[in-house]
Design an enzyme around this catalytic site. Structure first.
Site, PDB file in Angstrom:
ATOM      1  N   LYS A  32      59.940  72.116 -11.436  1.00 20.56           N
ATOM      2  CA  LYS A  32      61.069  72.322 -10.531  1.00 20.56           C
ATOM      3  C   LYS A  32      60.796  73.522  -9.649  1.00 20.56           C
ATOM      4  O   LYS A  32      60.453  74.602 -10.138  1.00 20.56           O
ATOM      5  CB  LYS A  32      62.363  72.547 -11.317  1.00 20.56           C
ATOM      6  CG  LYS A  32      63.585  72.794 -10.427  1.00 20.56           C
ATOM      7  CD  LYS A  32      64.849  72.962 -11.248  1.00 20.56           C
ATOM      8  CE  LYS A  32      65.011  74.343 -11.840  1.00 20.56           C
ATOM      9  NZ  LYS A  32      65.342  75.380 -10.816  1.00 20.56           N
ATOM     10  N   ASP A  59      64.857  71.846  -6.109  1.00 16.86           N
ATOM     11  CA  ASP A  59      66.211  72.214  -6.516  1.00 16.86           C
ATOM     12  C   ASP A  59      66.807  73.212  -5.525  1.00 16.86           C
ATOM     13  O   ASP A  59      66.768  74.415  -5.743  1.00 16.86           O
ATOM     14  CB  ASP A  59      66.142  72.808  -7.930  1.00 16.86           C
ATOM     15  CG  ASP A  59      67.473  73.317  -8.432  1.00 16.86           C
ATOM     16  OD1 ASP A  59      68.511  72.803  -7.987  1.00 16.86           O
ATOM     17  OD2 ASP A  59      67.467  74.243  -9.271  1.00 16.86           O
ATOM     18  N   LYS A  61      70.070  72.530  -4.021  1.00  9.03           N
ATOM     19  CA  LYS A  61      71.536  72.423  -4.135  1.00  9.03           C
ATOM     20  C   LYS A  61      72.235  72.510  -2.785  1.00  9.03           C
ATOM     21  O   LYS A  61      73.117  73.357  -2.580  1.00  9.03           O
ATOM     22  CB  LYS A  61      72.079  73.496  -5.078  1.00  9.03           C
ATOM     23  CG  LYS A  61      71.518  73.437  -6.501  1.00  9.03           C
ATOM     24  CD  LYS A  61      72.186  74.499  -7.362  1.00  9.03           C
ATOM     25  CE  LYS A  61      71.635  74.513  -8.775  1.00  9.03           C
ATOM     26  NZ  LYS A  61      70.267  75.050  -8.836  1.00  9.03           N
ATOM     27  N   ASP A  64      77.019  71.510   2.536  1.00  8.24           N
ATOM     28  CA  ASP A  64      77.444  71.809   3.897  1.00  8.24           C
ATOM     29  C   ASP A  64      78.192  70.586   4.423  1.00  8.24           C
ATOM     30  O   ASP A  64      78.459  69.647   3.666  1.00  8.24           O
ATOM     31  CB  ASP A  64      76.230  72.147   4.781  1.00  8.24           C
ATOM     32  CG  ASP A  64      76.565  73.145   5.884  1.00  8.24           C
ATOM     33  OD1 ASP A  64      77.567  72.911   6.594  1.00  8.24           O
ATOM     34  OD2 ASP A  64      75.835  74.141   6.039  1.00  8.24           O
ATOM     35  N   THR A 119      75.612  75.516 -15.149  1.00  5.88           N
ATOM     36  CA  THR A 119      75.664  75.842 -16.580  1.00  5.88           C
ATOM     37  C   THR A 119      76.065  77.293 -16.824  1.00  5.88           C
ATOM     38  O   THR A 119      76.349  77.680 -17.952  1.00  5.88           O
ATOM     39  CB  THR A 119      74.312  75.558 -17.258  1.00  5.88           C
ATOM     40  OG1 THR A 119      73.263  76.189 -16.507  1.00  5.88           O
ATOM     41  CG2 THR A 119      74.049  74.068 -17.335  1.00  5.88           C
ATOM     42  N   ARG A 210      62.904  79.916 -18.562  1.00  7.71           N
ATOM     43  CA  ARG A 210      62.430  81.098 -19.291  1.00  7.71           C
ATOM     44  C   ARG A 210      61.886  80.830 -20.693  1.00  7.71           C
ATOM     45  O   ARG A 210      60.933  81.502 -21.104  1.00  7.71           O
ATOM     46  CB  ARG A 210      63.550  82.143 -19.334  1.00  7.71           C
ATOM     47  CG  ARG A 210      63.721  82.879 -18.016  1.00  7.71           C
ATOM     48  CD  ARG A 210      65.038  83.625 -17.927  1.00  7.71           C
ATOM     49  NE  ARG A 210      66.150  82.719 -17.695  1.00  7.71           N
ATOM     50  CZ  ARG A 210      67.408  83.104 -17.492  1.00  7.71           C
ATOM     51  NH1 ARG A 210      67.704  84.403 -17.509  1.00  7.71           N
ATOM     52  NH2 ARG A 210      68.369  82.231 -17.279  1.00  7.71           N
TER      53      ARG A 210
END
Length: 231
Positions: A32, A59, A61, A64, A119, A210
C-alpha cells in the site's frame, strides 16, 4: 478473490521504501502506498514499485465534489494500480463519479473501495465531533450499502465491522481491513483493532503497517502475518 496481506509502506521517501522492499527476495508482497509516500515522491514511486512486480493499493482517500474526484481518478487510472480508494462520506454521486473516472476506455478498472470510518475514530468521537448520531455499526453498514449502490465492489473498514458489512452487502462484497496488530504487539494510535488470525474470518485483505515495517525482522513478521491470516 483470493485473500492476501497488504503491507503499508509508510515511509518518507523512495530510498527507504525501496531499501525495505529489497529485503523481500522470496516473494513480491502486495503493498500500500499512502499519502506520505505519494506526496513525497509522486507517481514515480508507483511506477518504480510496479516495475518490481508488486501489486499496489494506492491509498489516497479522495473526498471532494463528484466532478473533481472523477477527474482525479481518471488521472490515477493511468498509473495502473490494482486498488485505490475514496471516502464513502462523499456521497453516492461522488463514488459514482470516481468509478466512471477510474474506468478505462477498454472497460477495465482498478478495484475501487470506499472508506467507511477510520480505525482511529471511536464511536464517541464520531458522534460528538462529526455529529453522526447513529452507532458505529449502523454508520458503517449504511456507508457500505451506499458504496454498493454506487457500483463499488467493497469497502475499507475496521476488522471489527467486516462481518456487519458482509451481512449488509453479501459475502462477495470486499472487506479490506487496516487496524491489524499482533496479539503481543503495540496498539499505537489505532482504536478498533484485531489480530490477523481473528480477522481471517470476515476480511478479504488485511493492511498491516508498523507490525511489519517497524519489526526487527520485517520479512519474518510478514511471514507470520501470512501464516496467521491465511491459516
Amino acid at each position: 478473490m483470493a485473500k492476501d496481506v497488504i503491507i503499508a509502506l509508510d515511509f518518507e521517501n523512495a530510498e527507504k521504501t525501496l531499501a525495505f522492499l529489497d529485503q523481500f527476495t522470496g516473494r513480491k508482497p502486495y503493498v500500500k502506498i499512502g499519502m506520505e509516500l505519494y506526496y513525497a515522491e509522486g507517481p514515480s514511486i508507483v511506477r518504480a514499485i510496479k516495475e518490481r512486480g508488486h501489486k499496489i493499493f494506492l491509498d489516497l482517500k479522495l473526498h471532494d465534489i463528484p466532478n473533481t474526484v472523477k477527474k482525479a481518478m481518471k488521472v490515477l487510472s493511468r498509473l495502473d494500480v490494482d486498488m485505490t480508494n475514496l471516502h464513502a462520506a462523499g456521497t453516492i454521486a461522488m463514488m459514482e463519479g470516481a468509478k466512471e473516472g477510474l474506468t478505462k476506455e477498454d472497460g477495465s478498472c482498478a478495484t475501487l473501495l470506499a472508506v467507511t470510518q477510520l480505525t482511529s475514530t471511536s464511536e464517541e468521537r464520531m458522534q460528538q465531533e462529526l455529529l453522526i448520531n447513529a452507532t458505529m455499526p449502523e454508520t458503517v453498514k449504511a456507508y457500505a450499502r451506499n458504496a454498493q449502490k454506487a457500483g463499488l465492489p467493497g469497502v475499507v473498514c475496521s476488522p471489527l465491522e467486516a462481518e456487519l458489512v458482509k451481512e449488509a452487502c453479501g459475502a462477495d462484497f470486499l472487506t479490506v481491513t487496516p487496524g491489524i496488530r499482533f496479539a503481543d504487539g503495540d496498539v499505537g494510535d489505532q482504536v478498533r483493532i484485531m489480530t490477523p488470525e481473528k480477522a481471517r474470518k470476515h476480511s478479504d485483505y488485511i493492511v498491516v503497517g508498523r507490525p511489519i515495517t517497524a519489526a526487527a525482522d520485517p520479512v519474518a513478521a510478514y511471514e507470520r502475518c501470512i501464516r496467521e491470516f491465511l491459516g
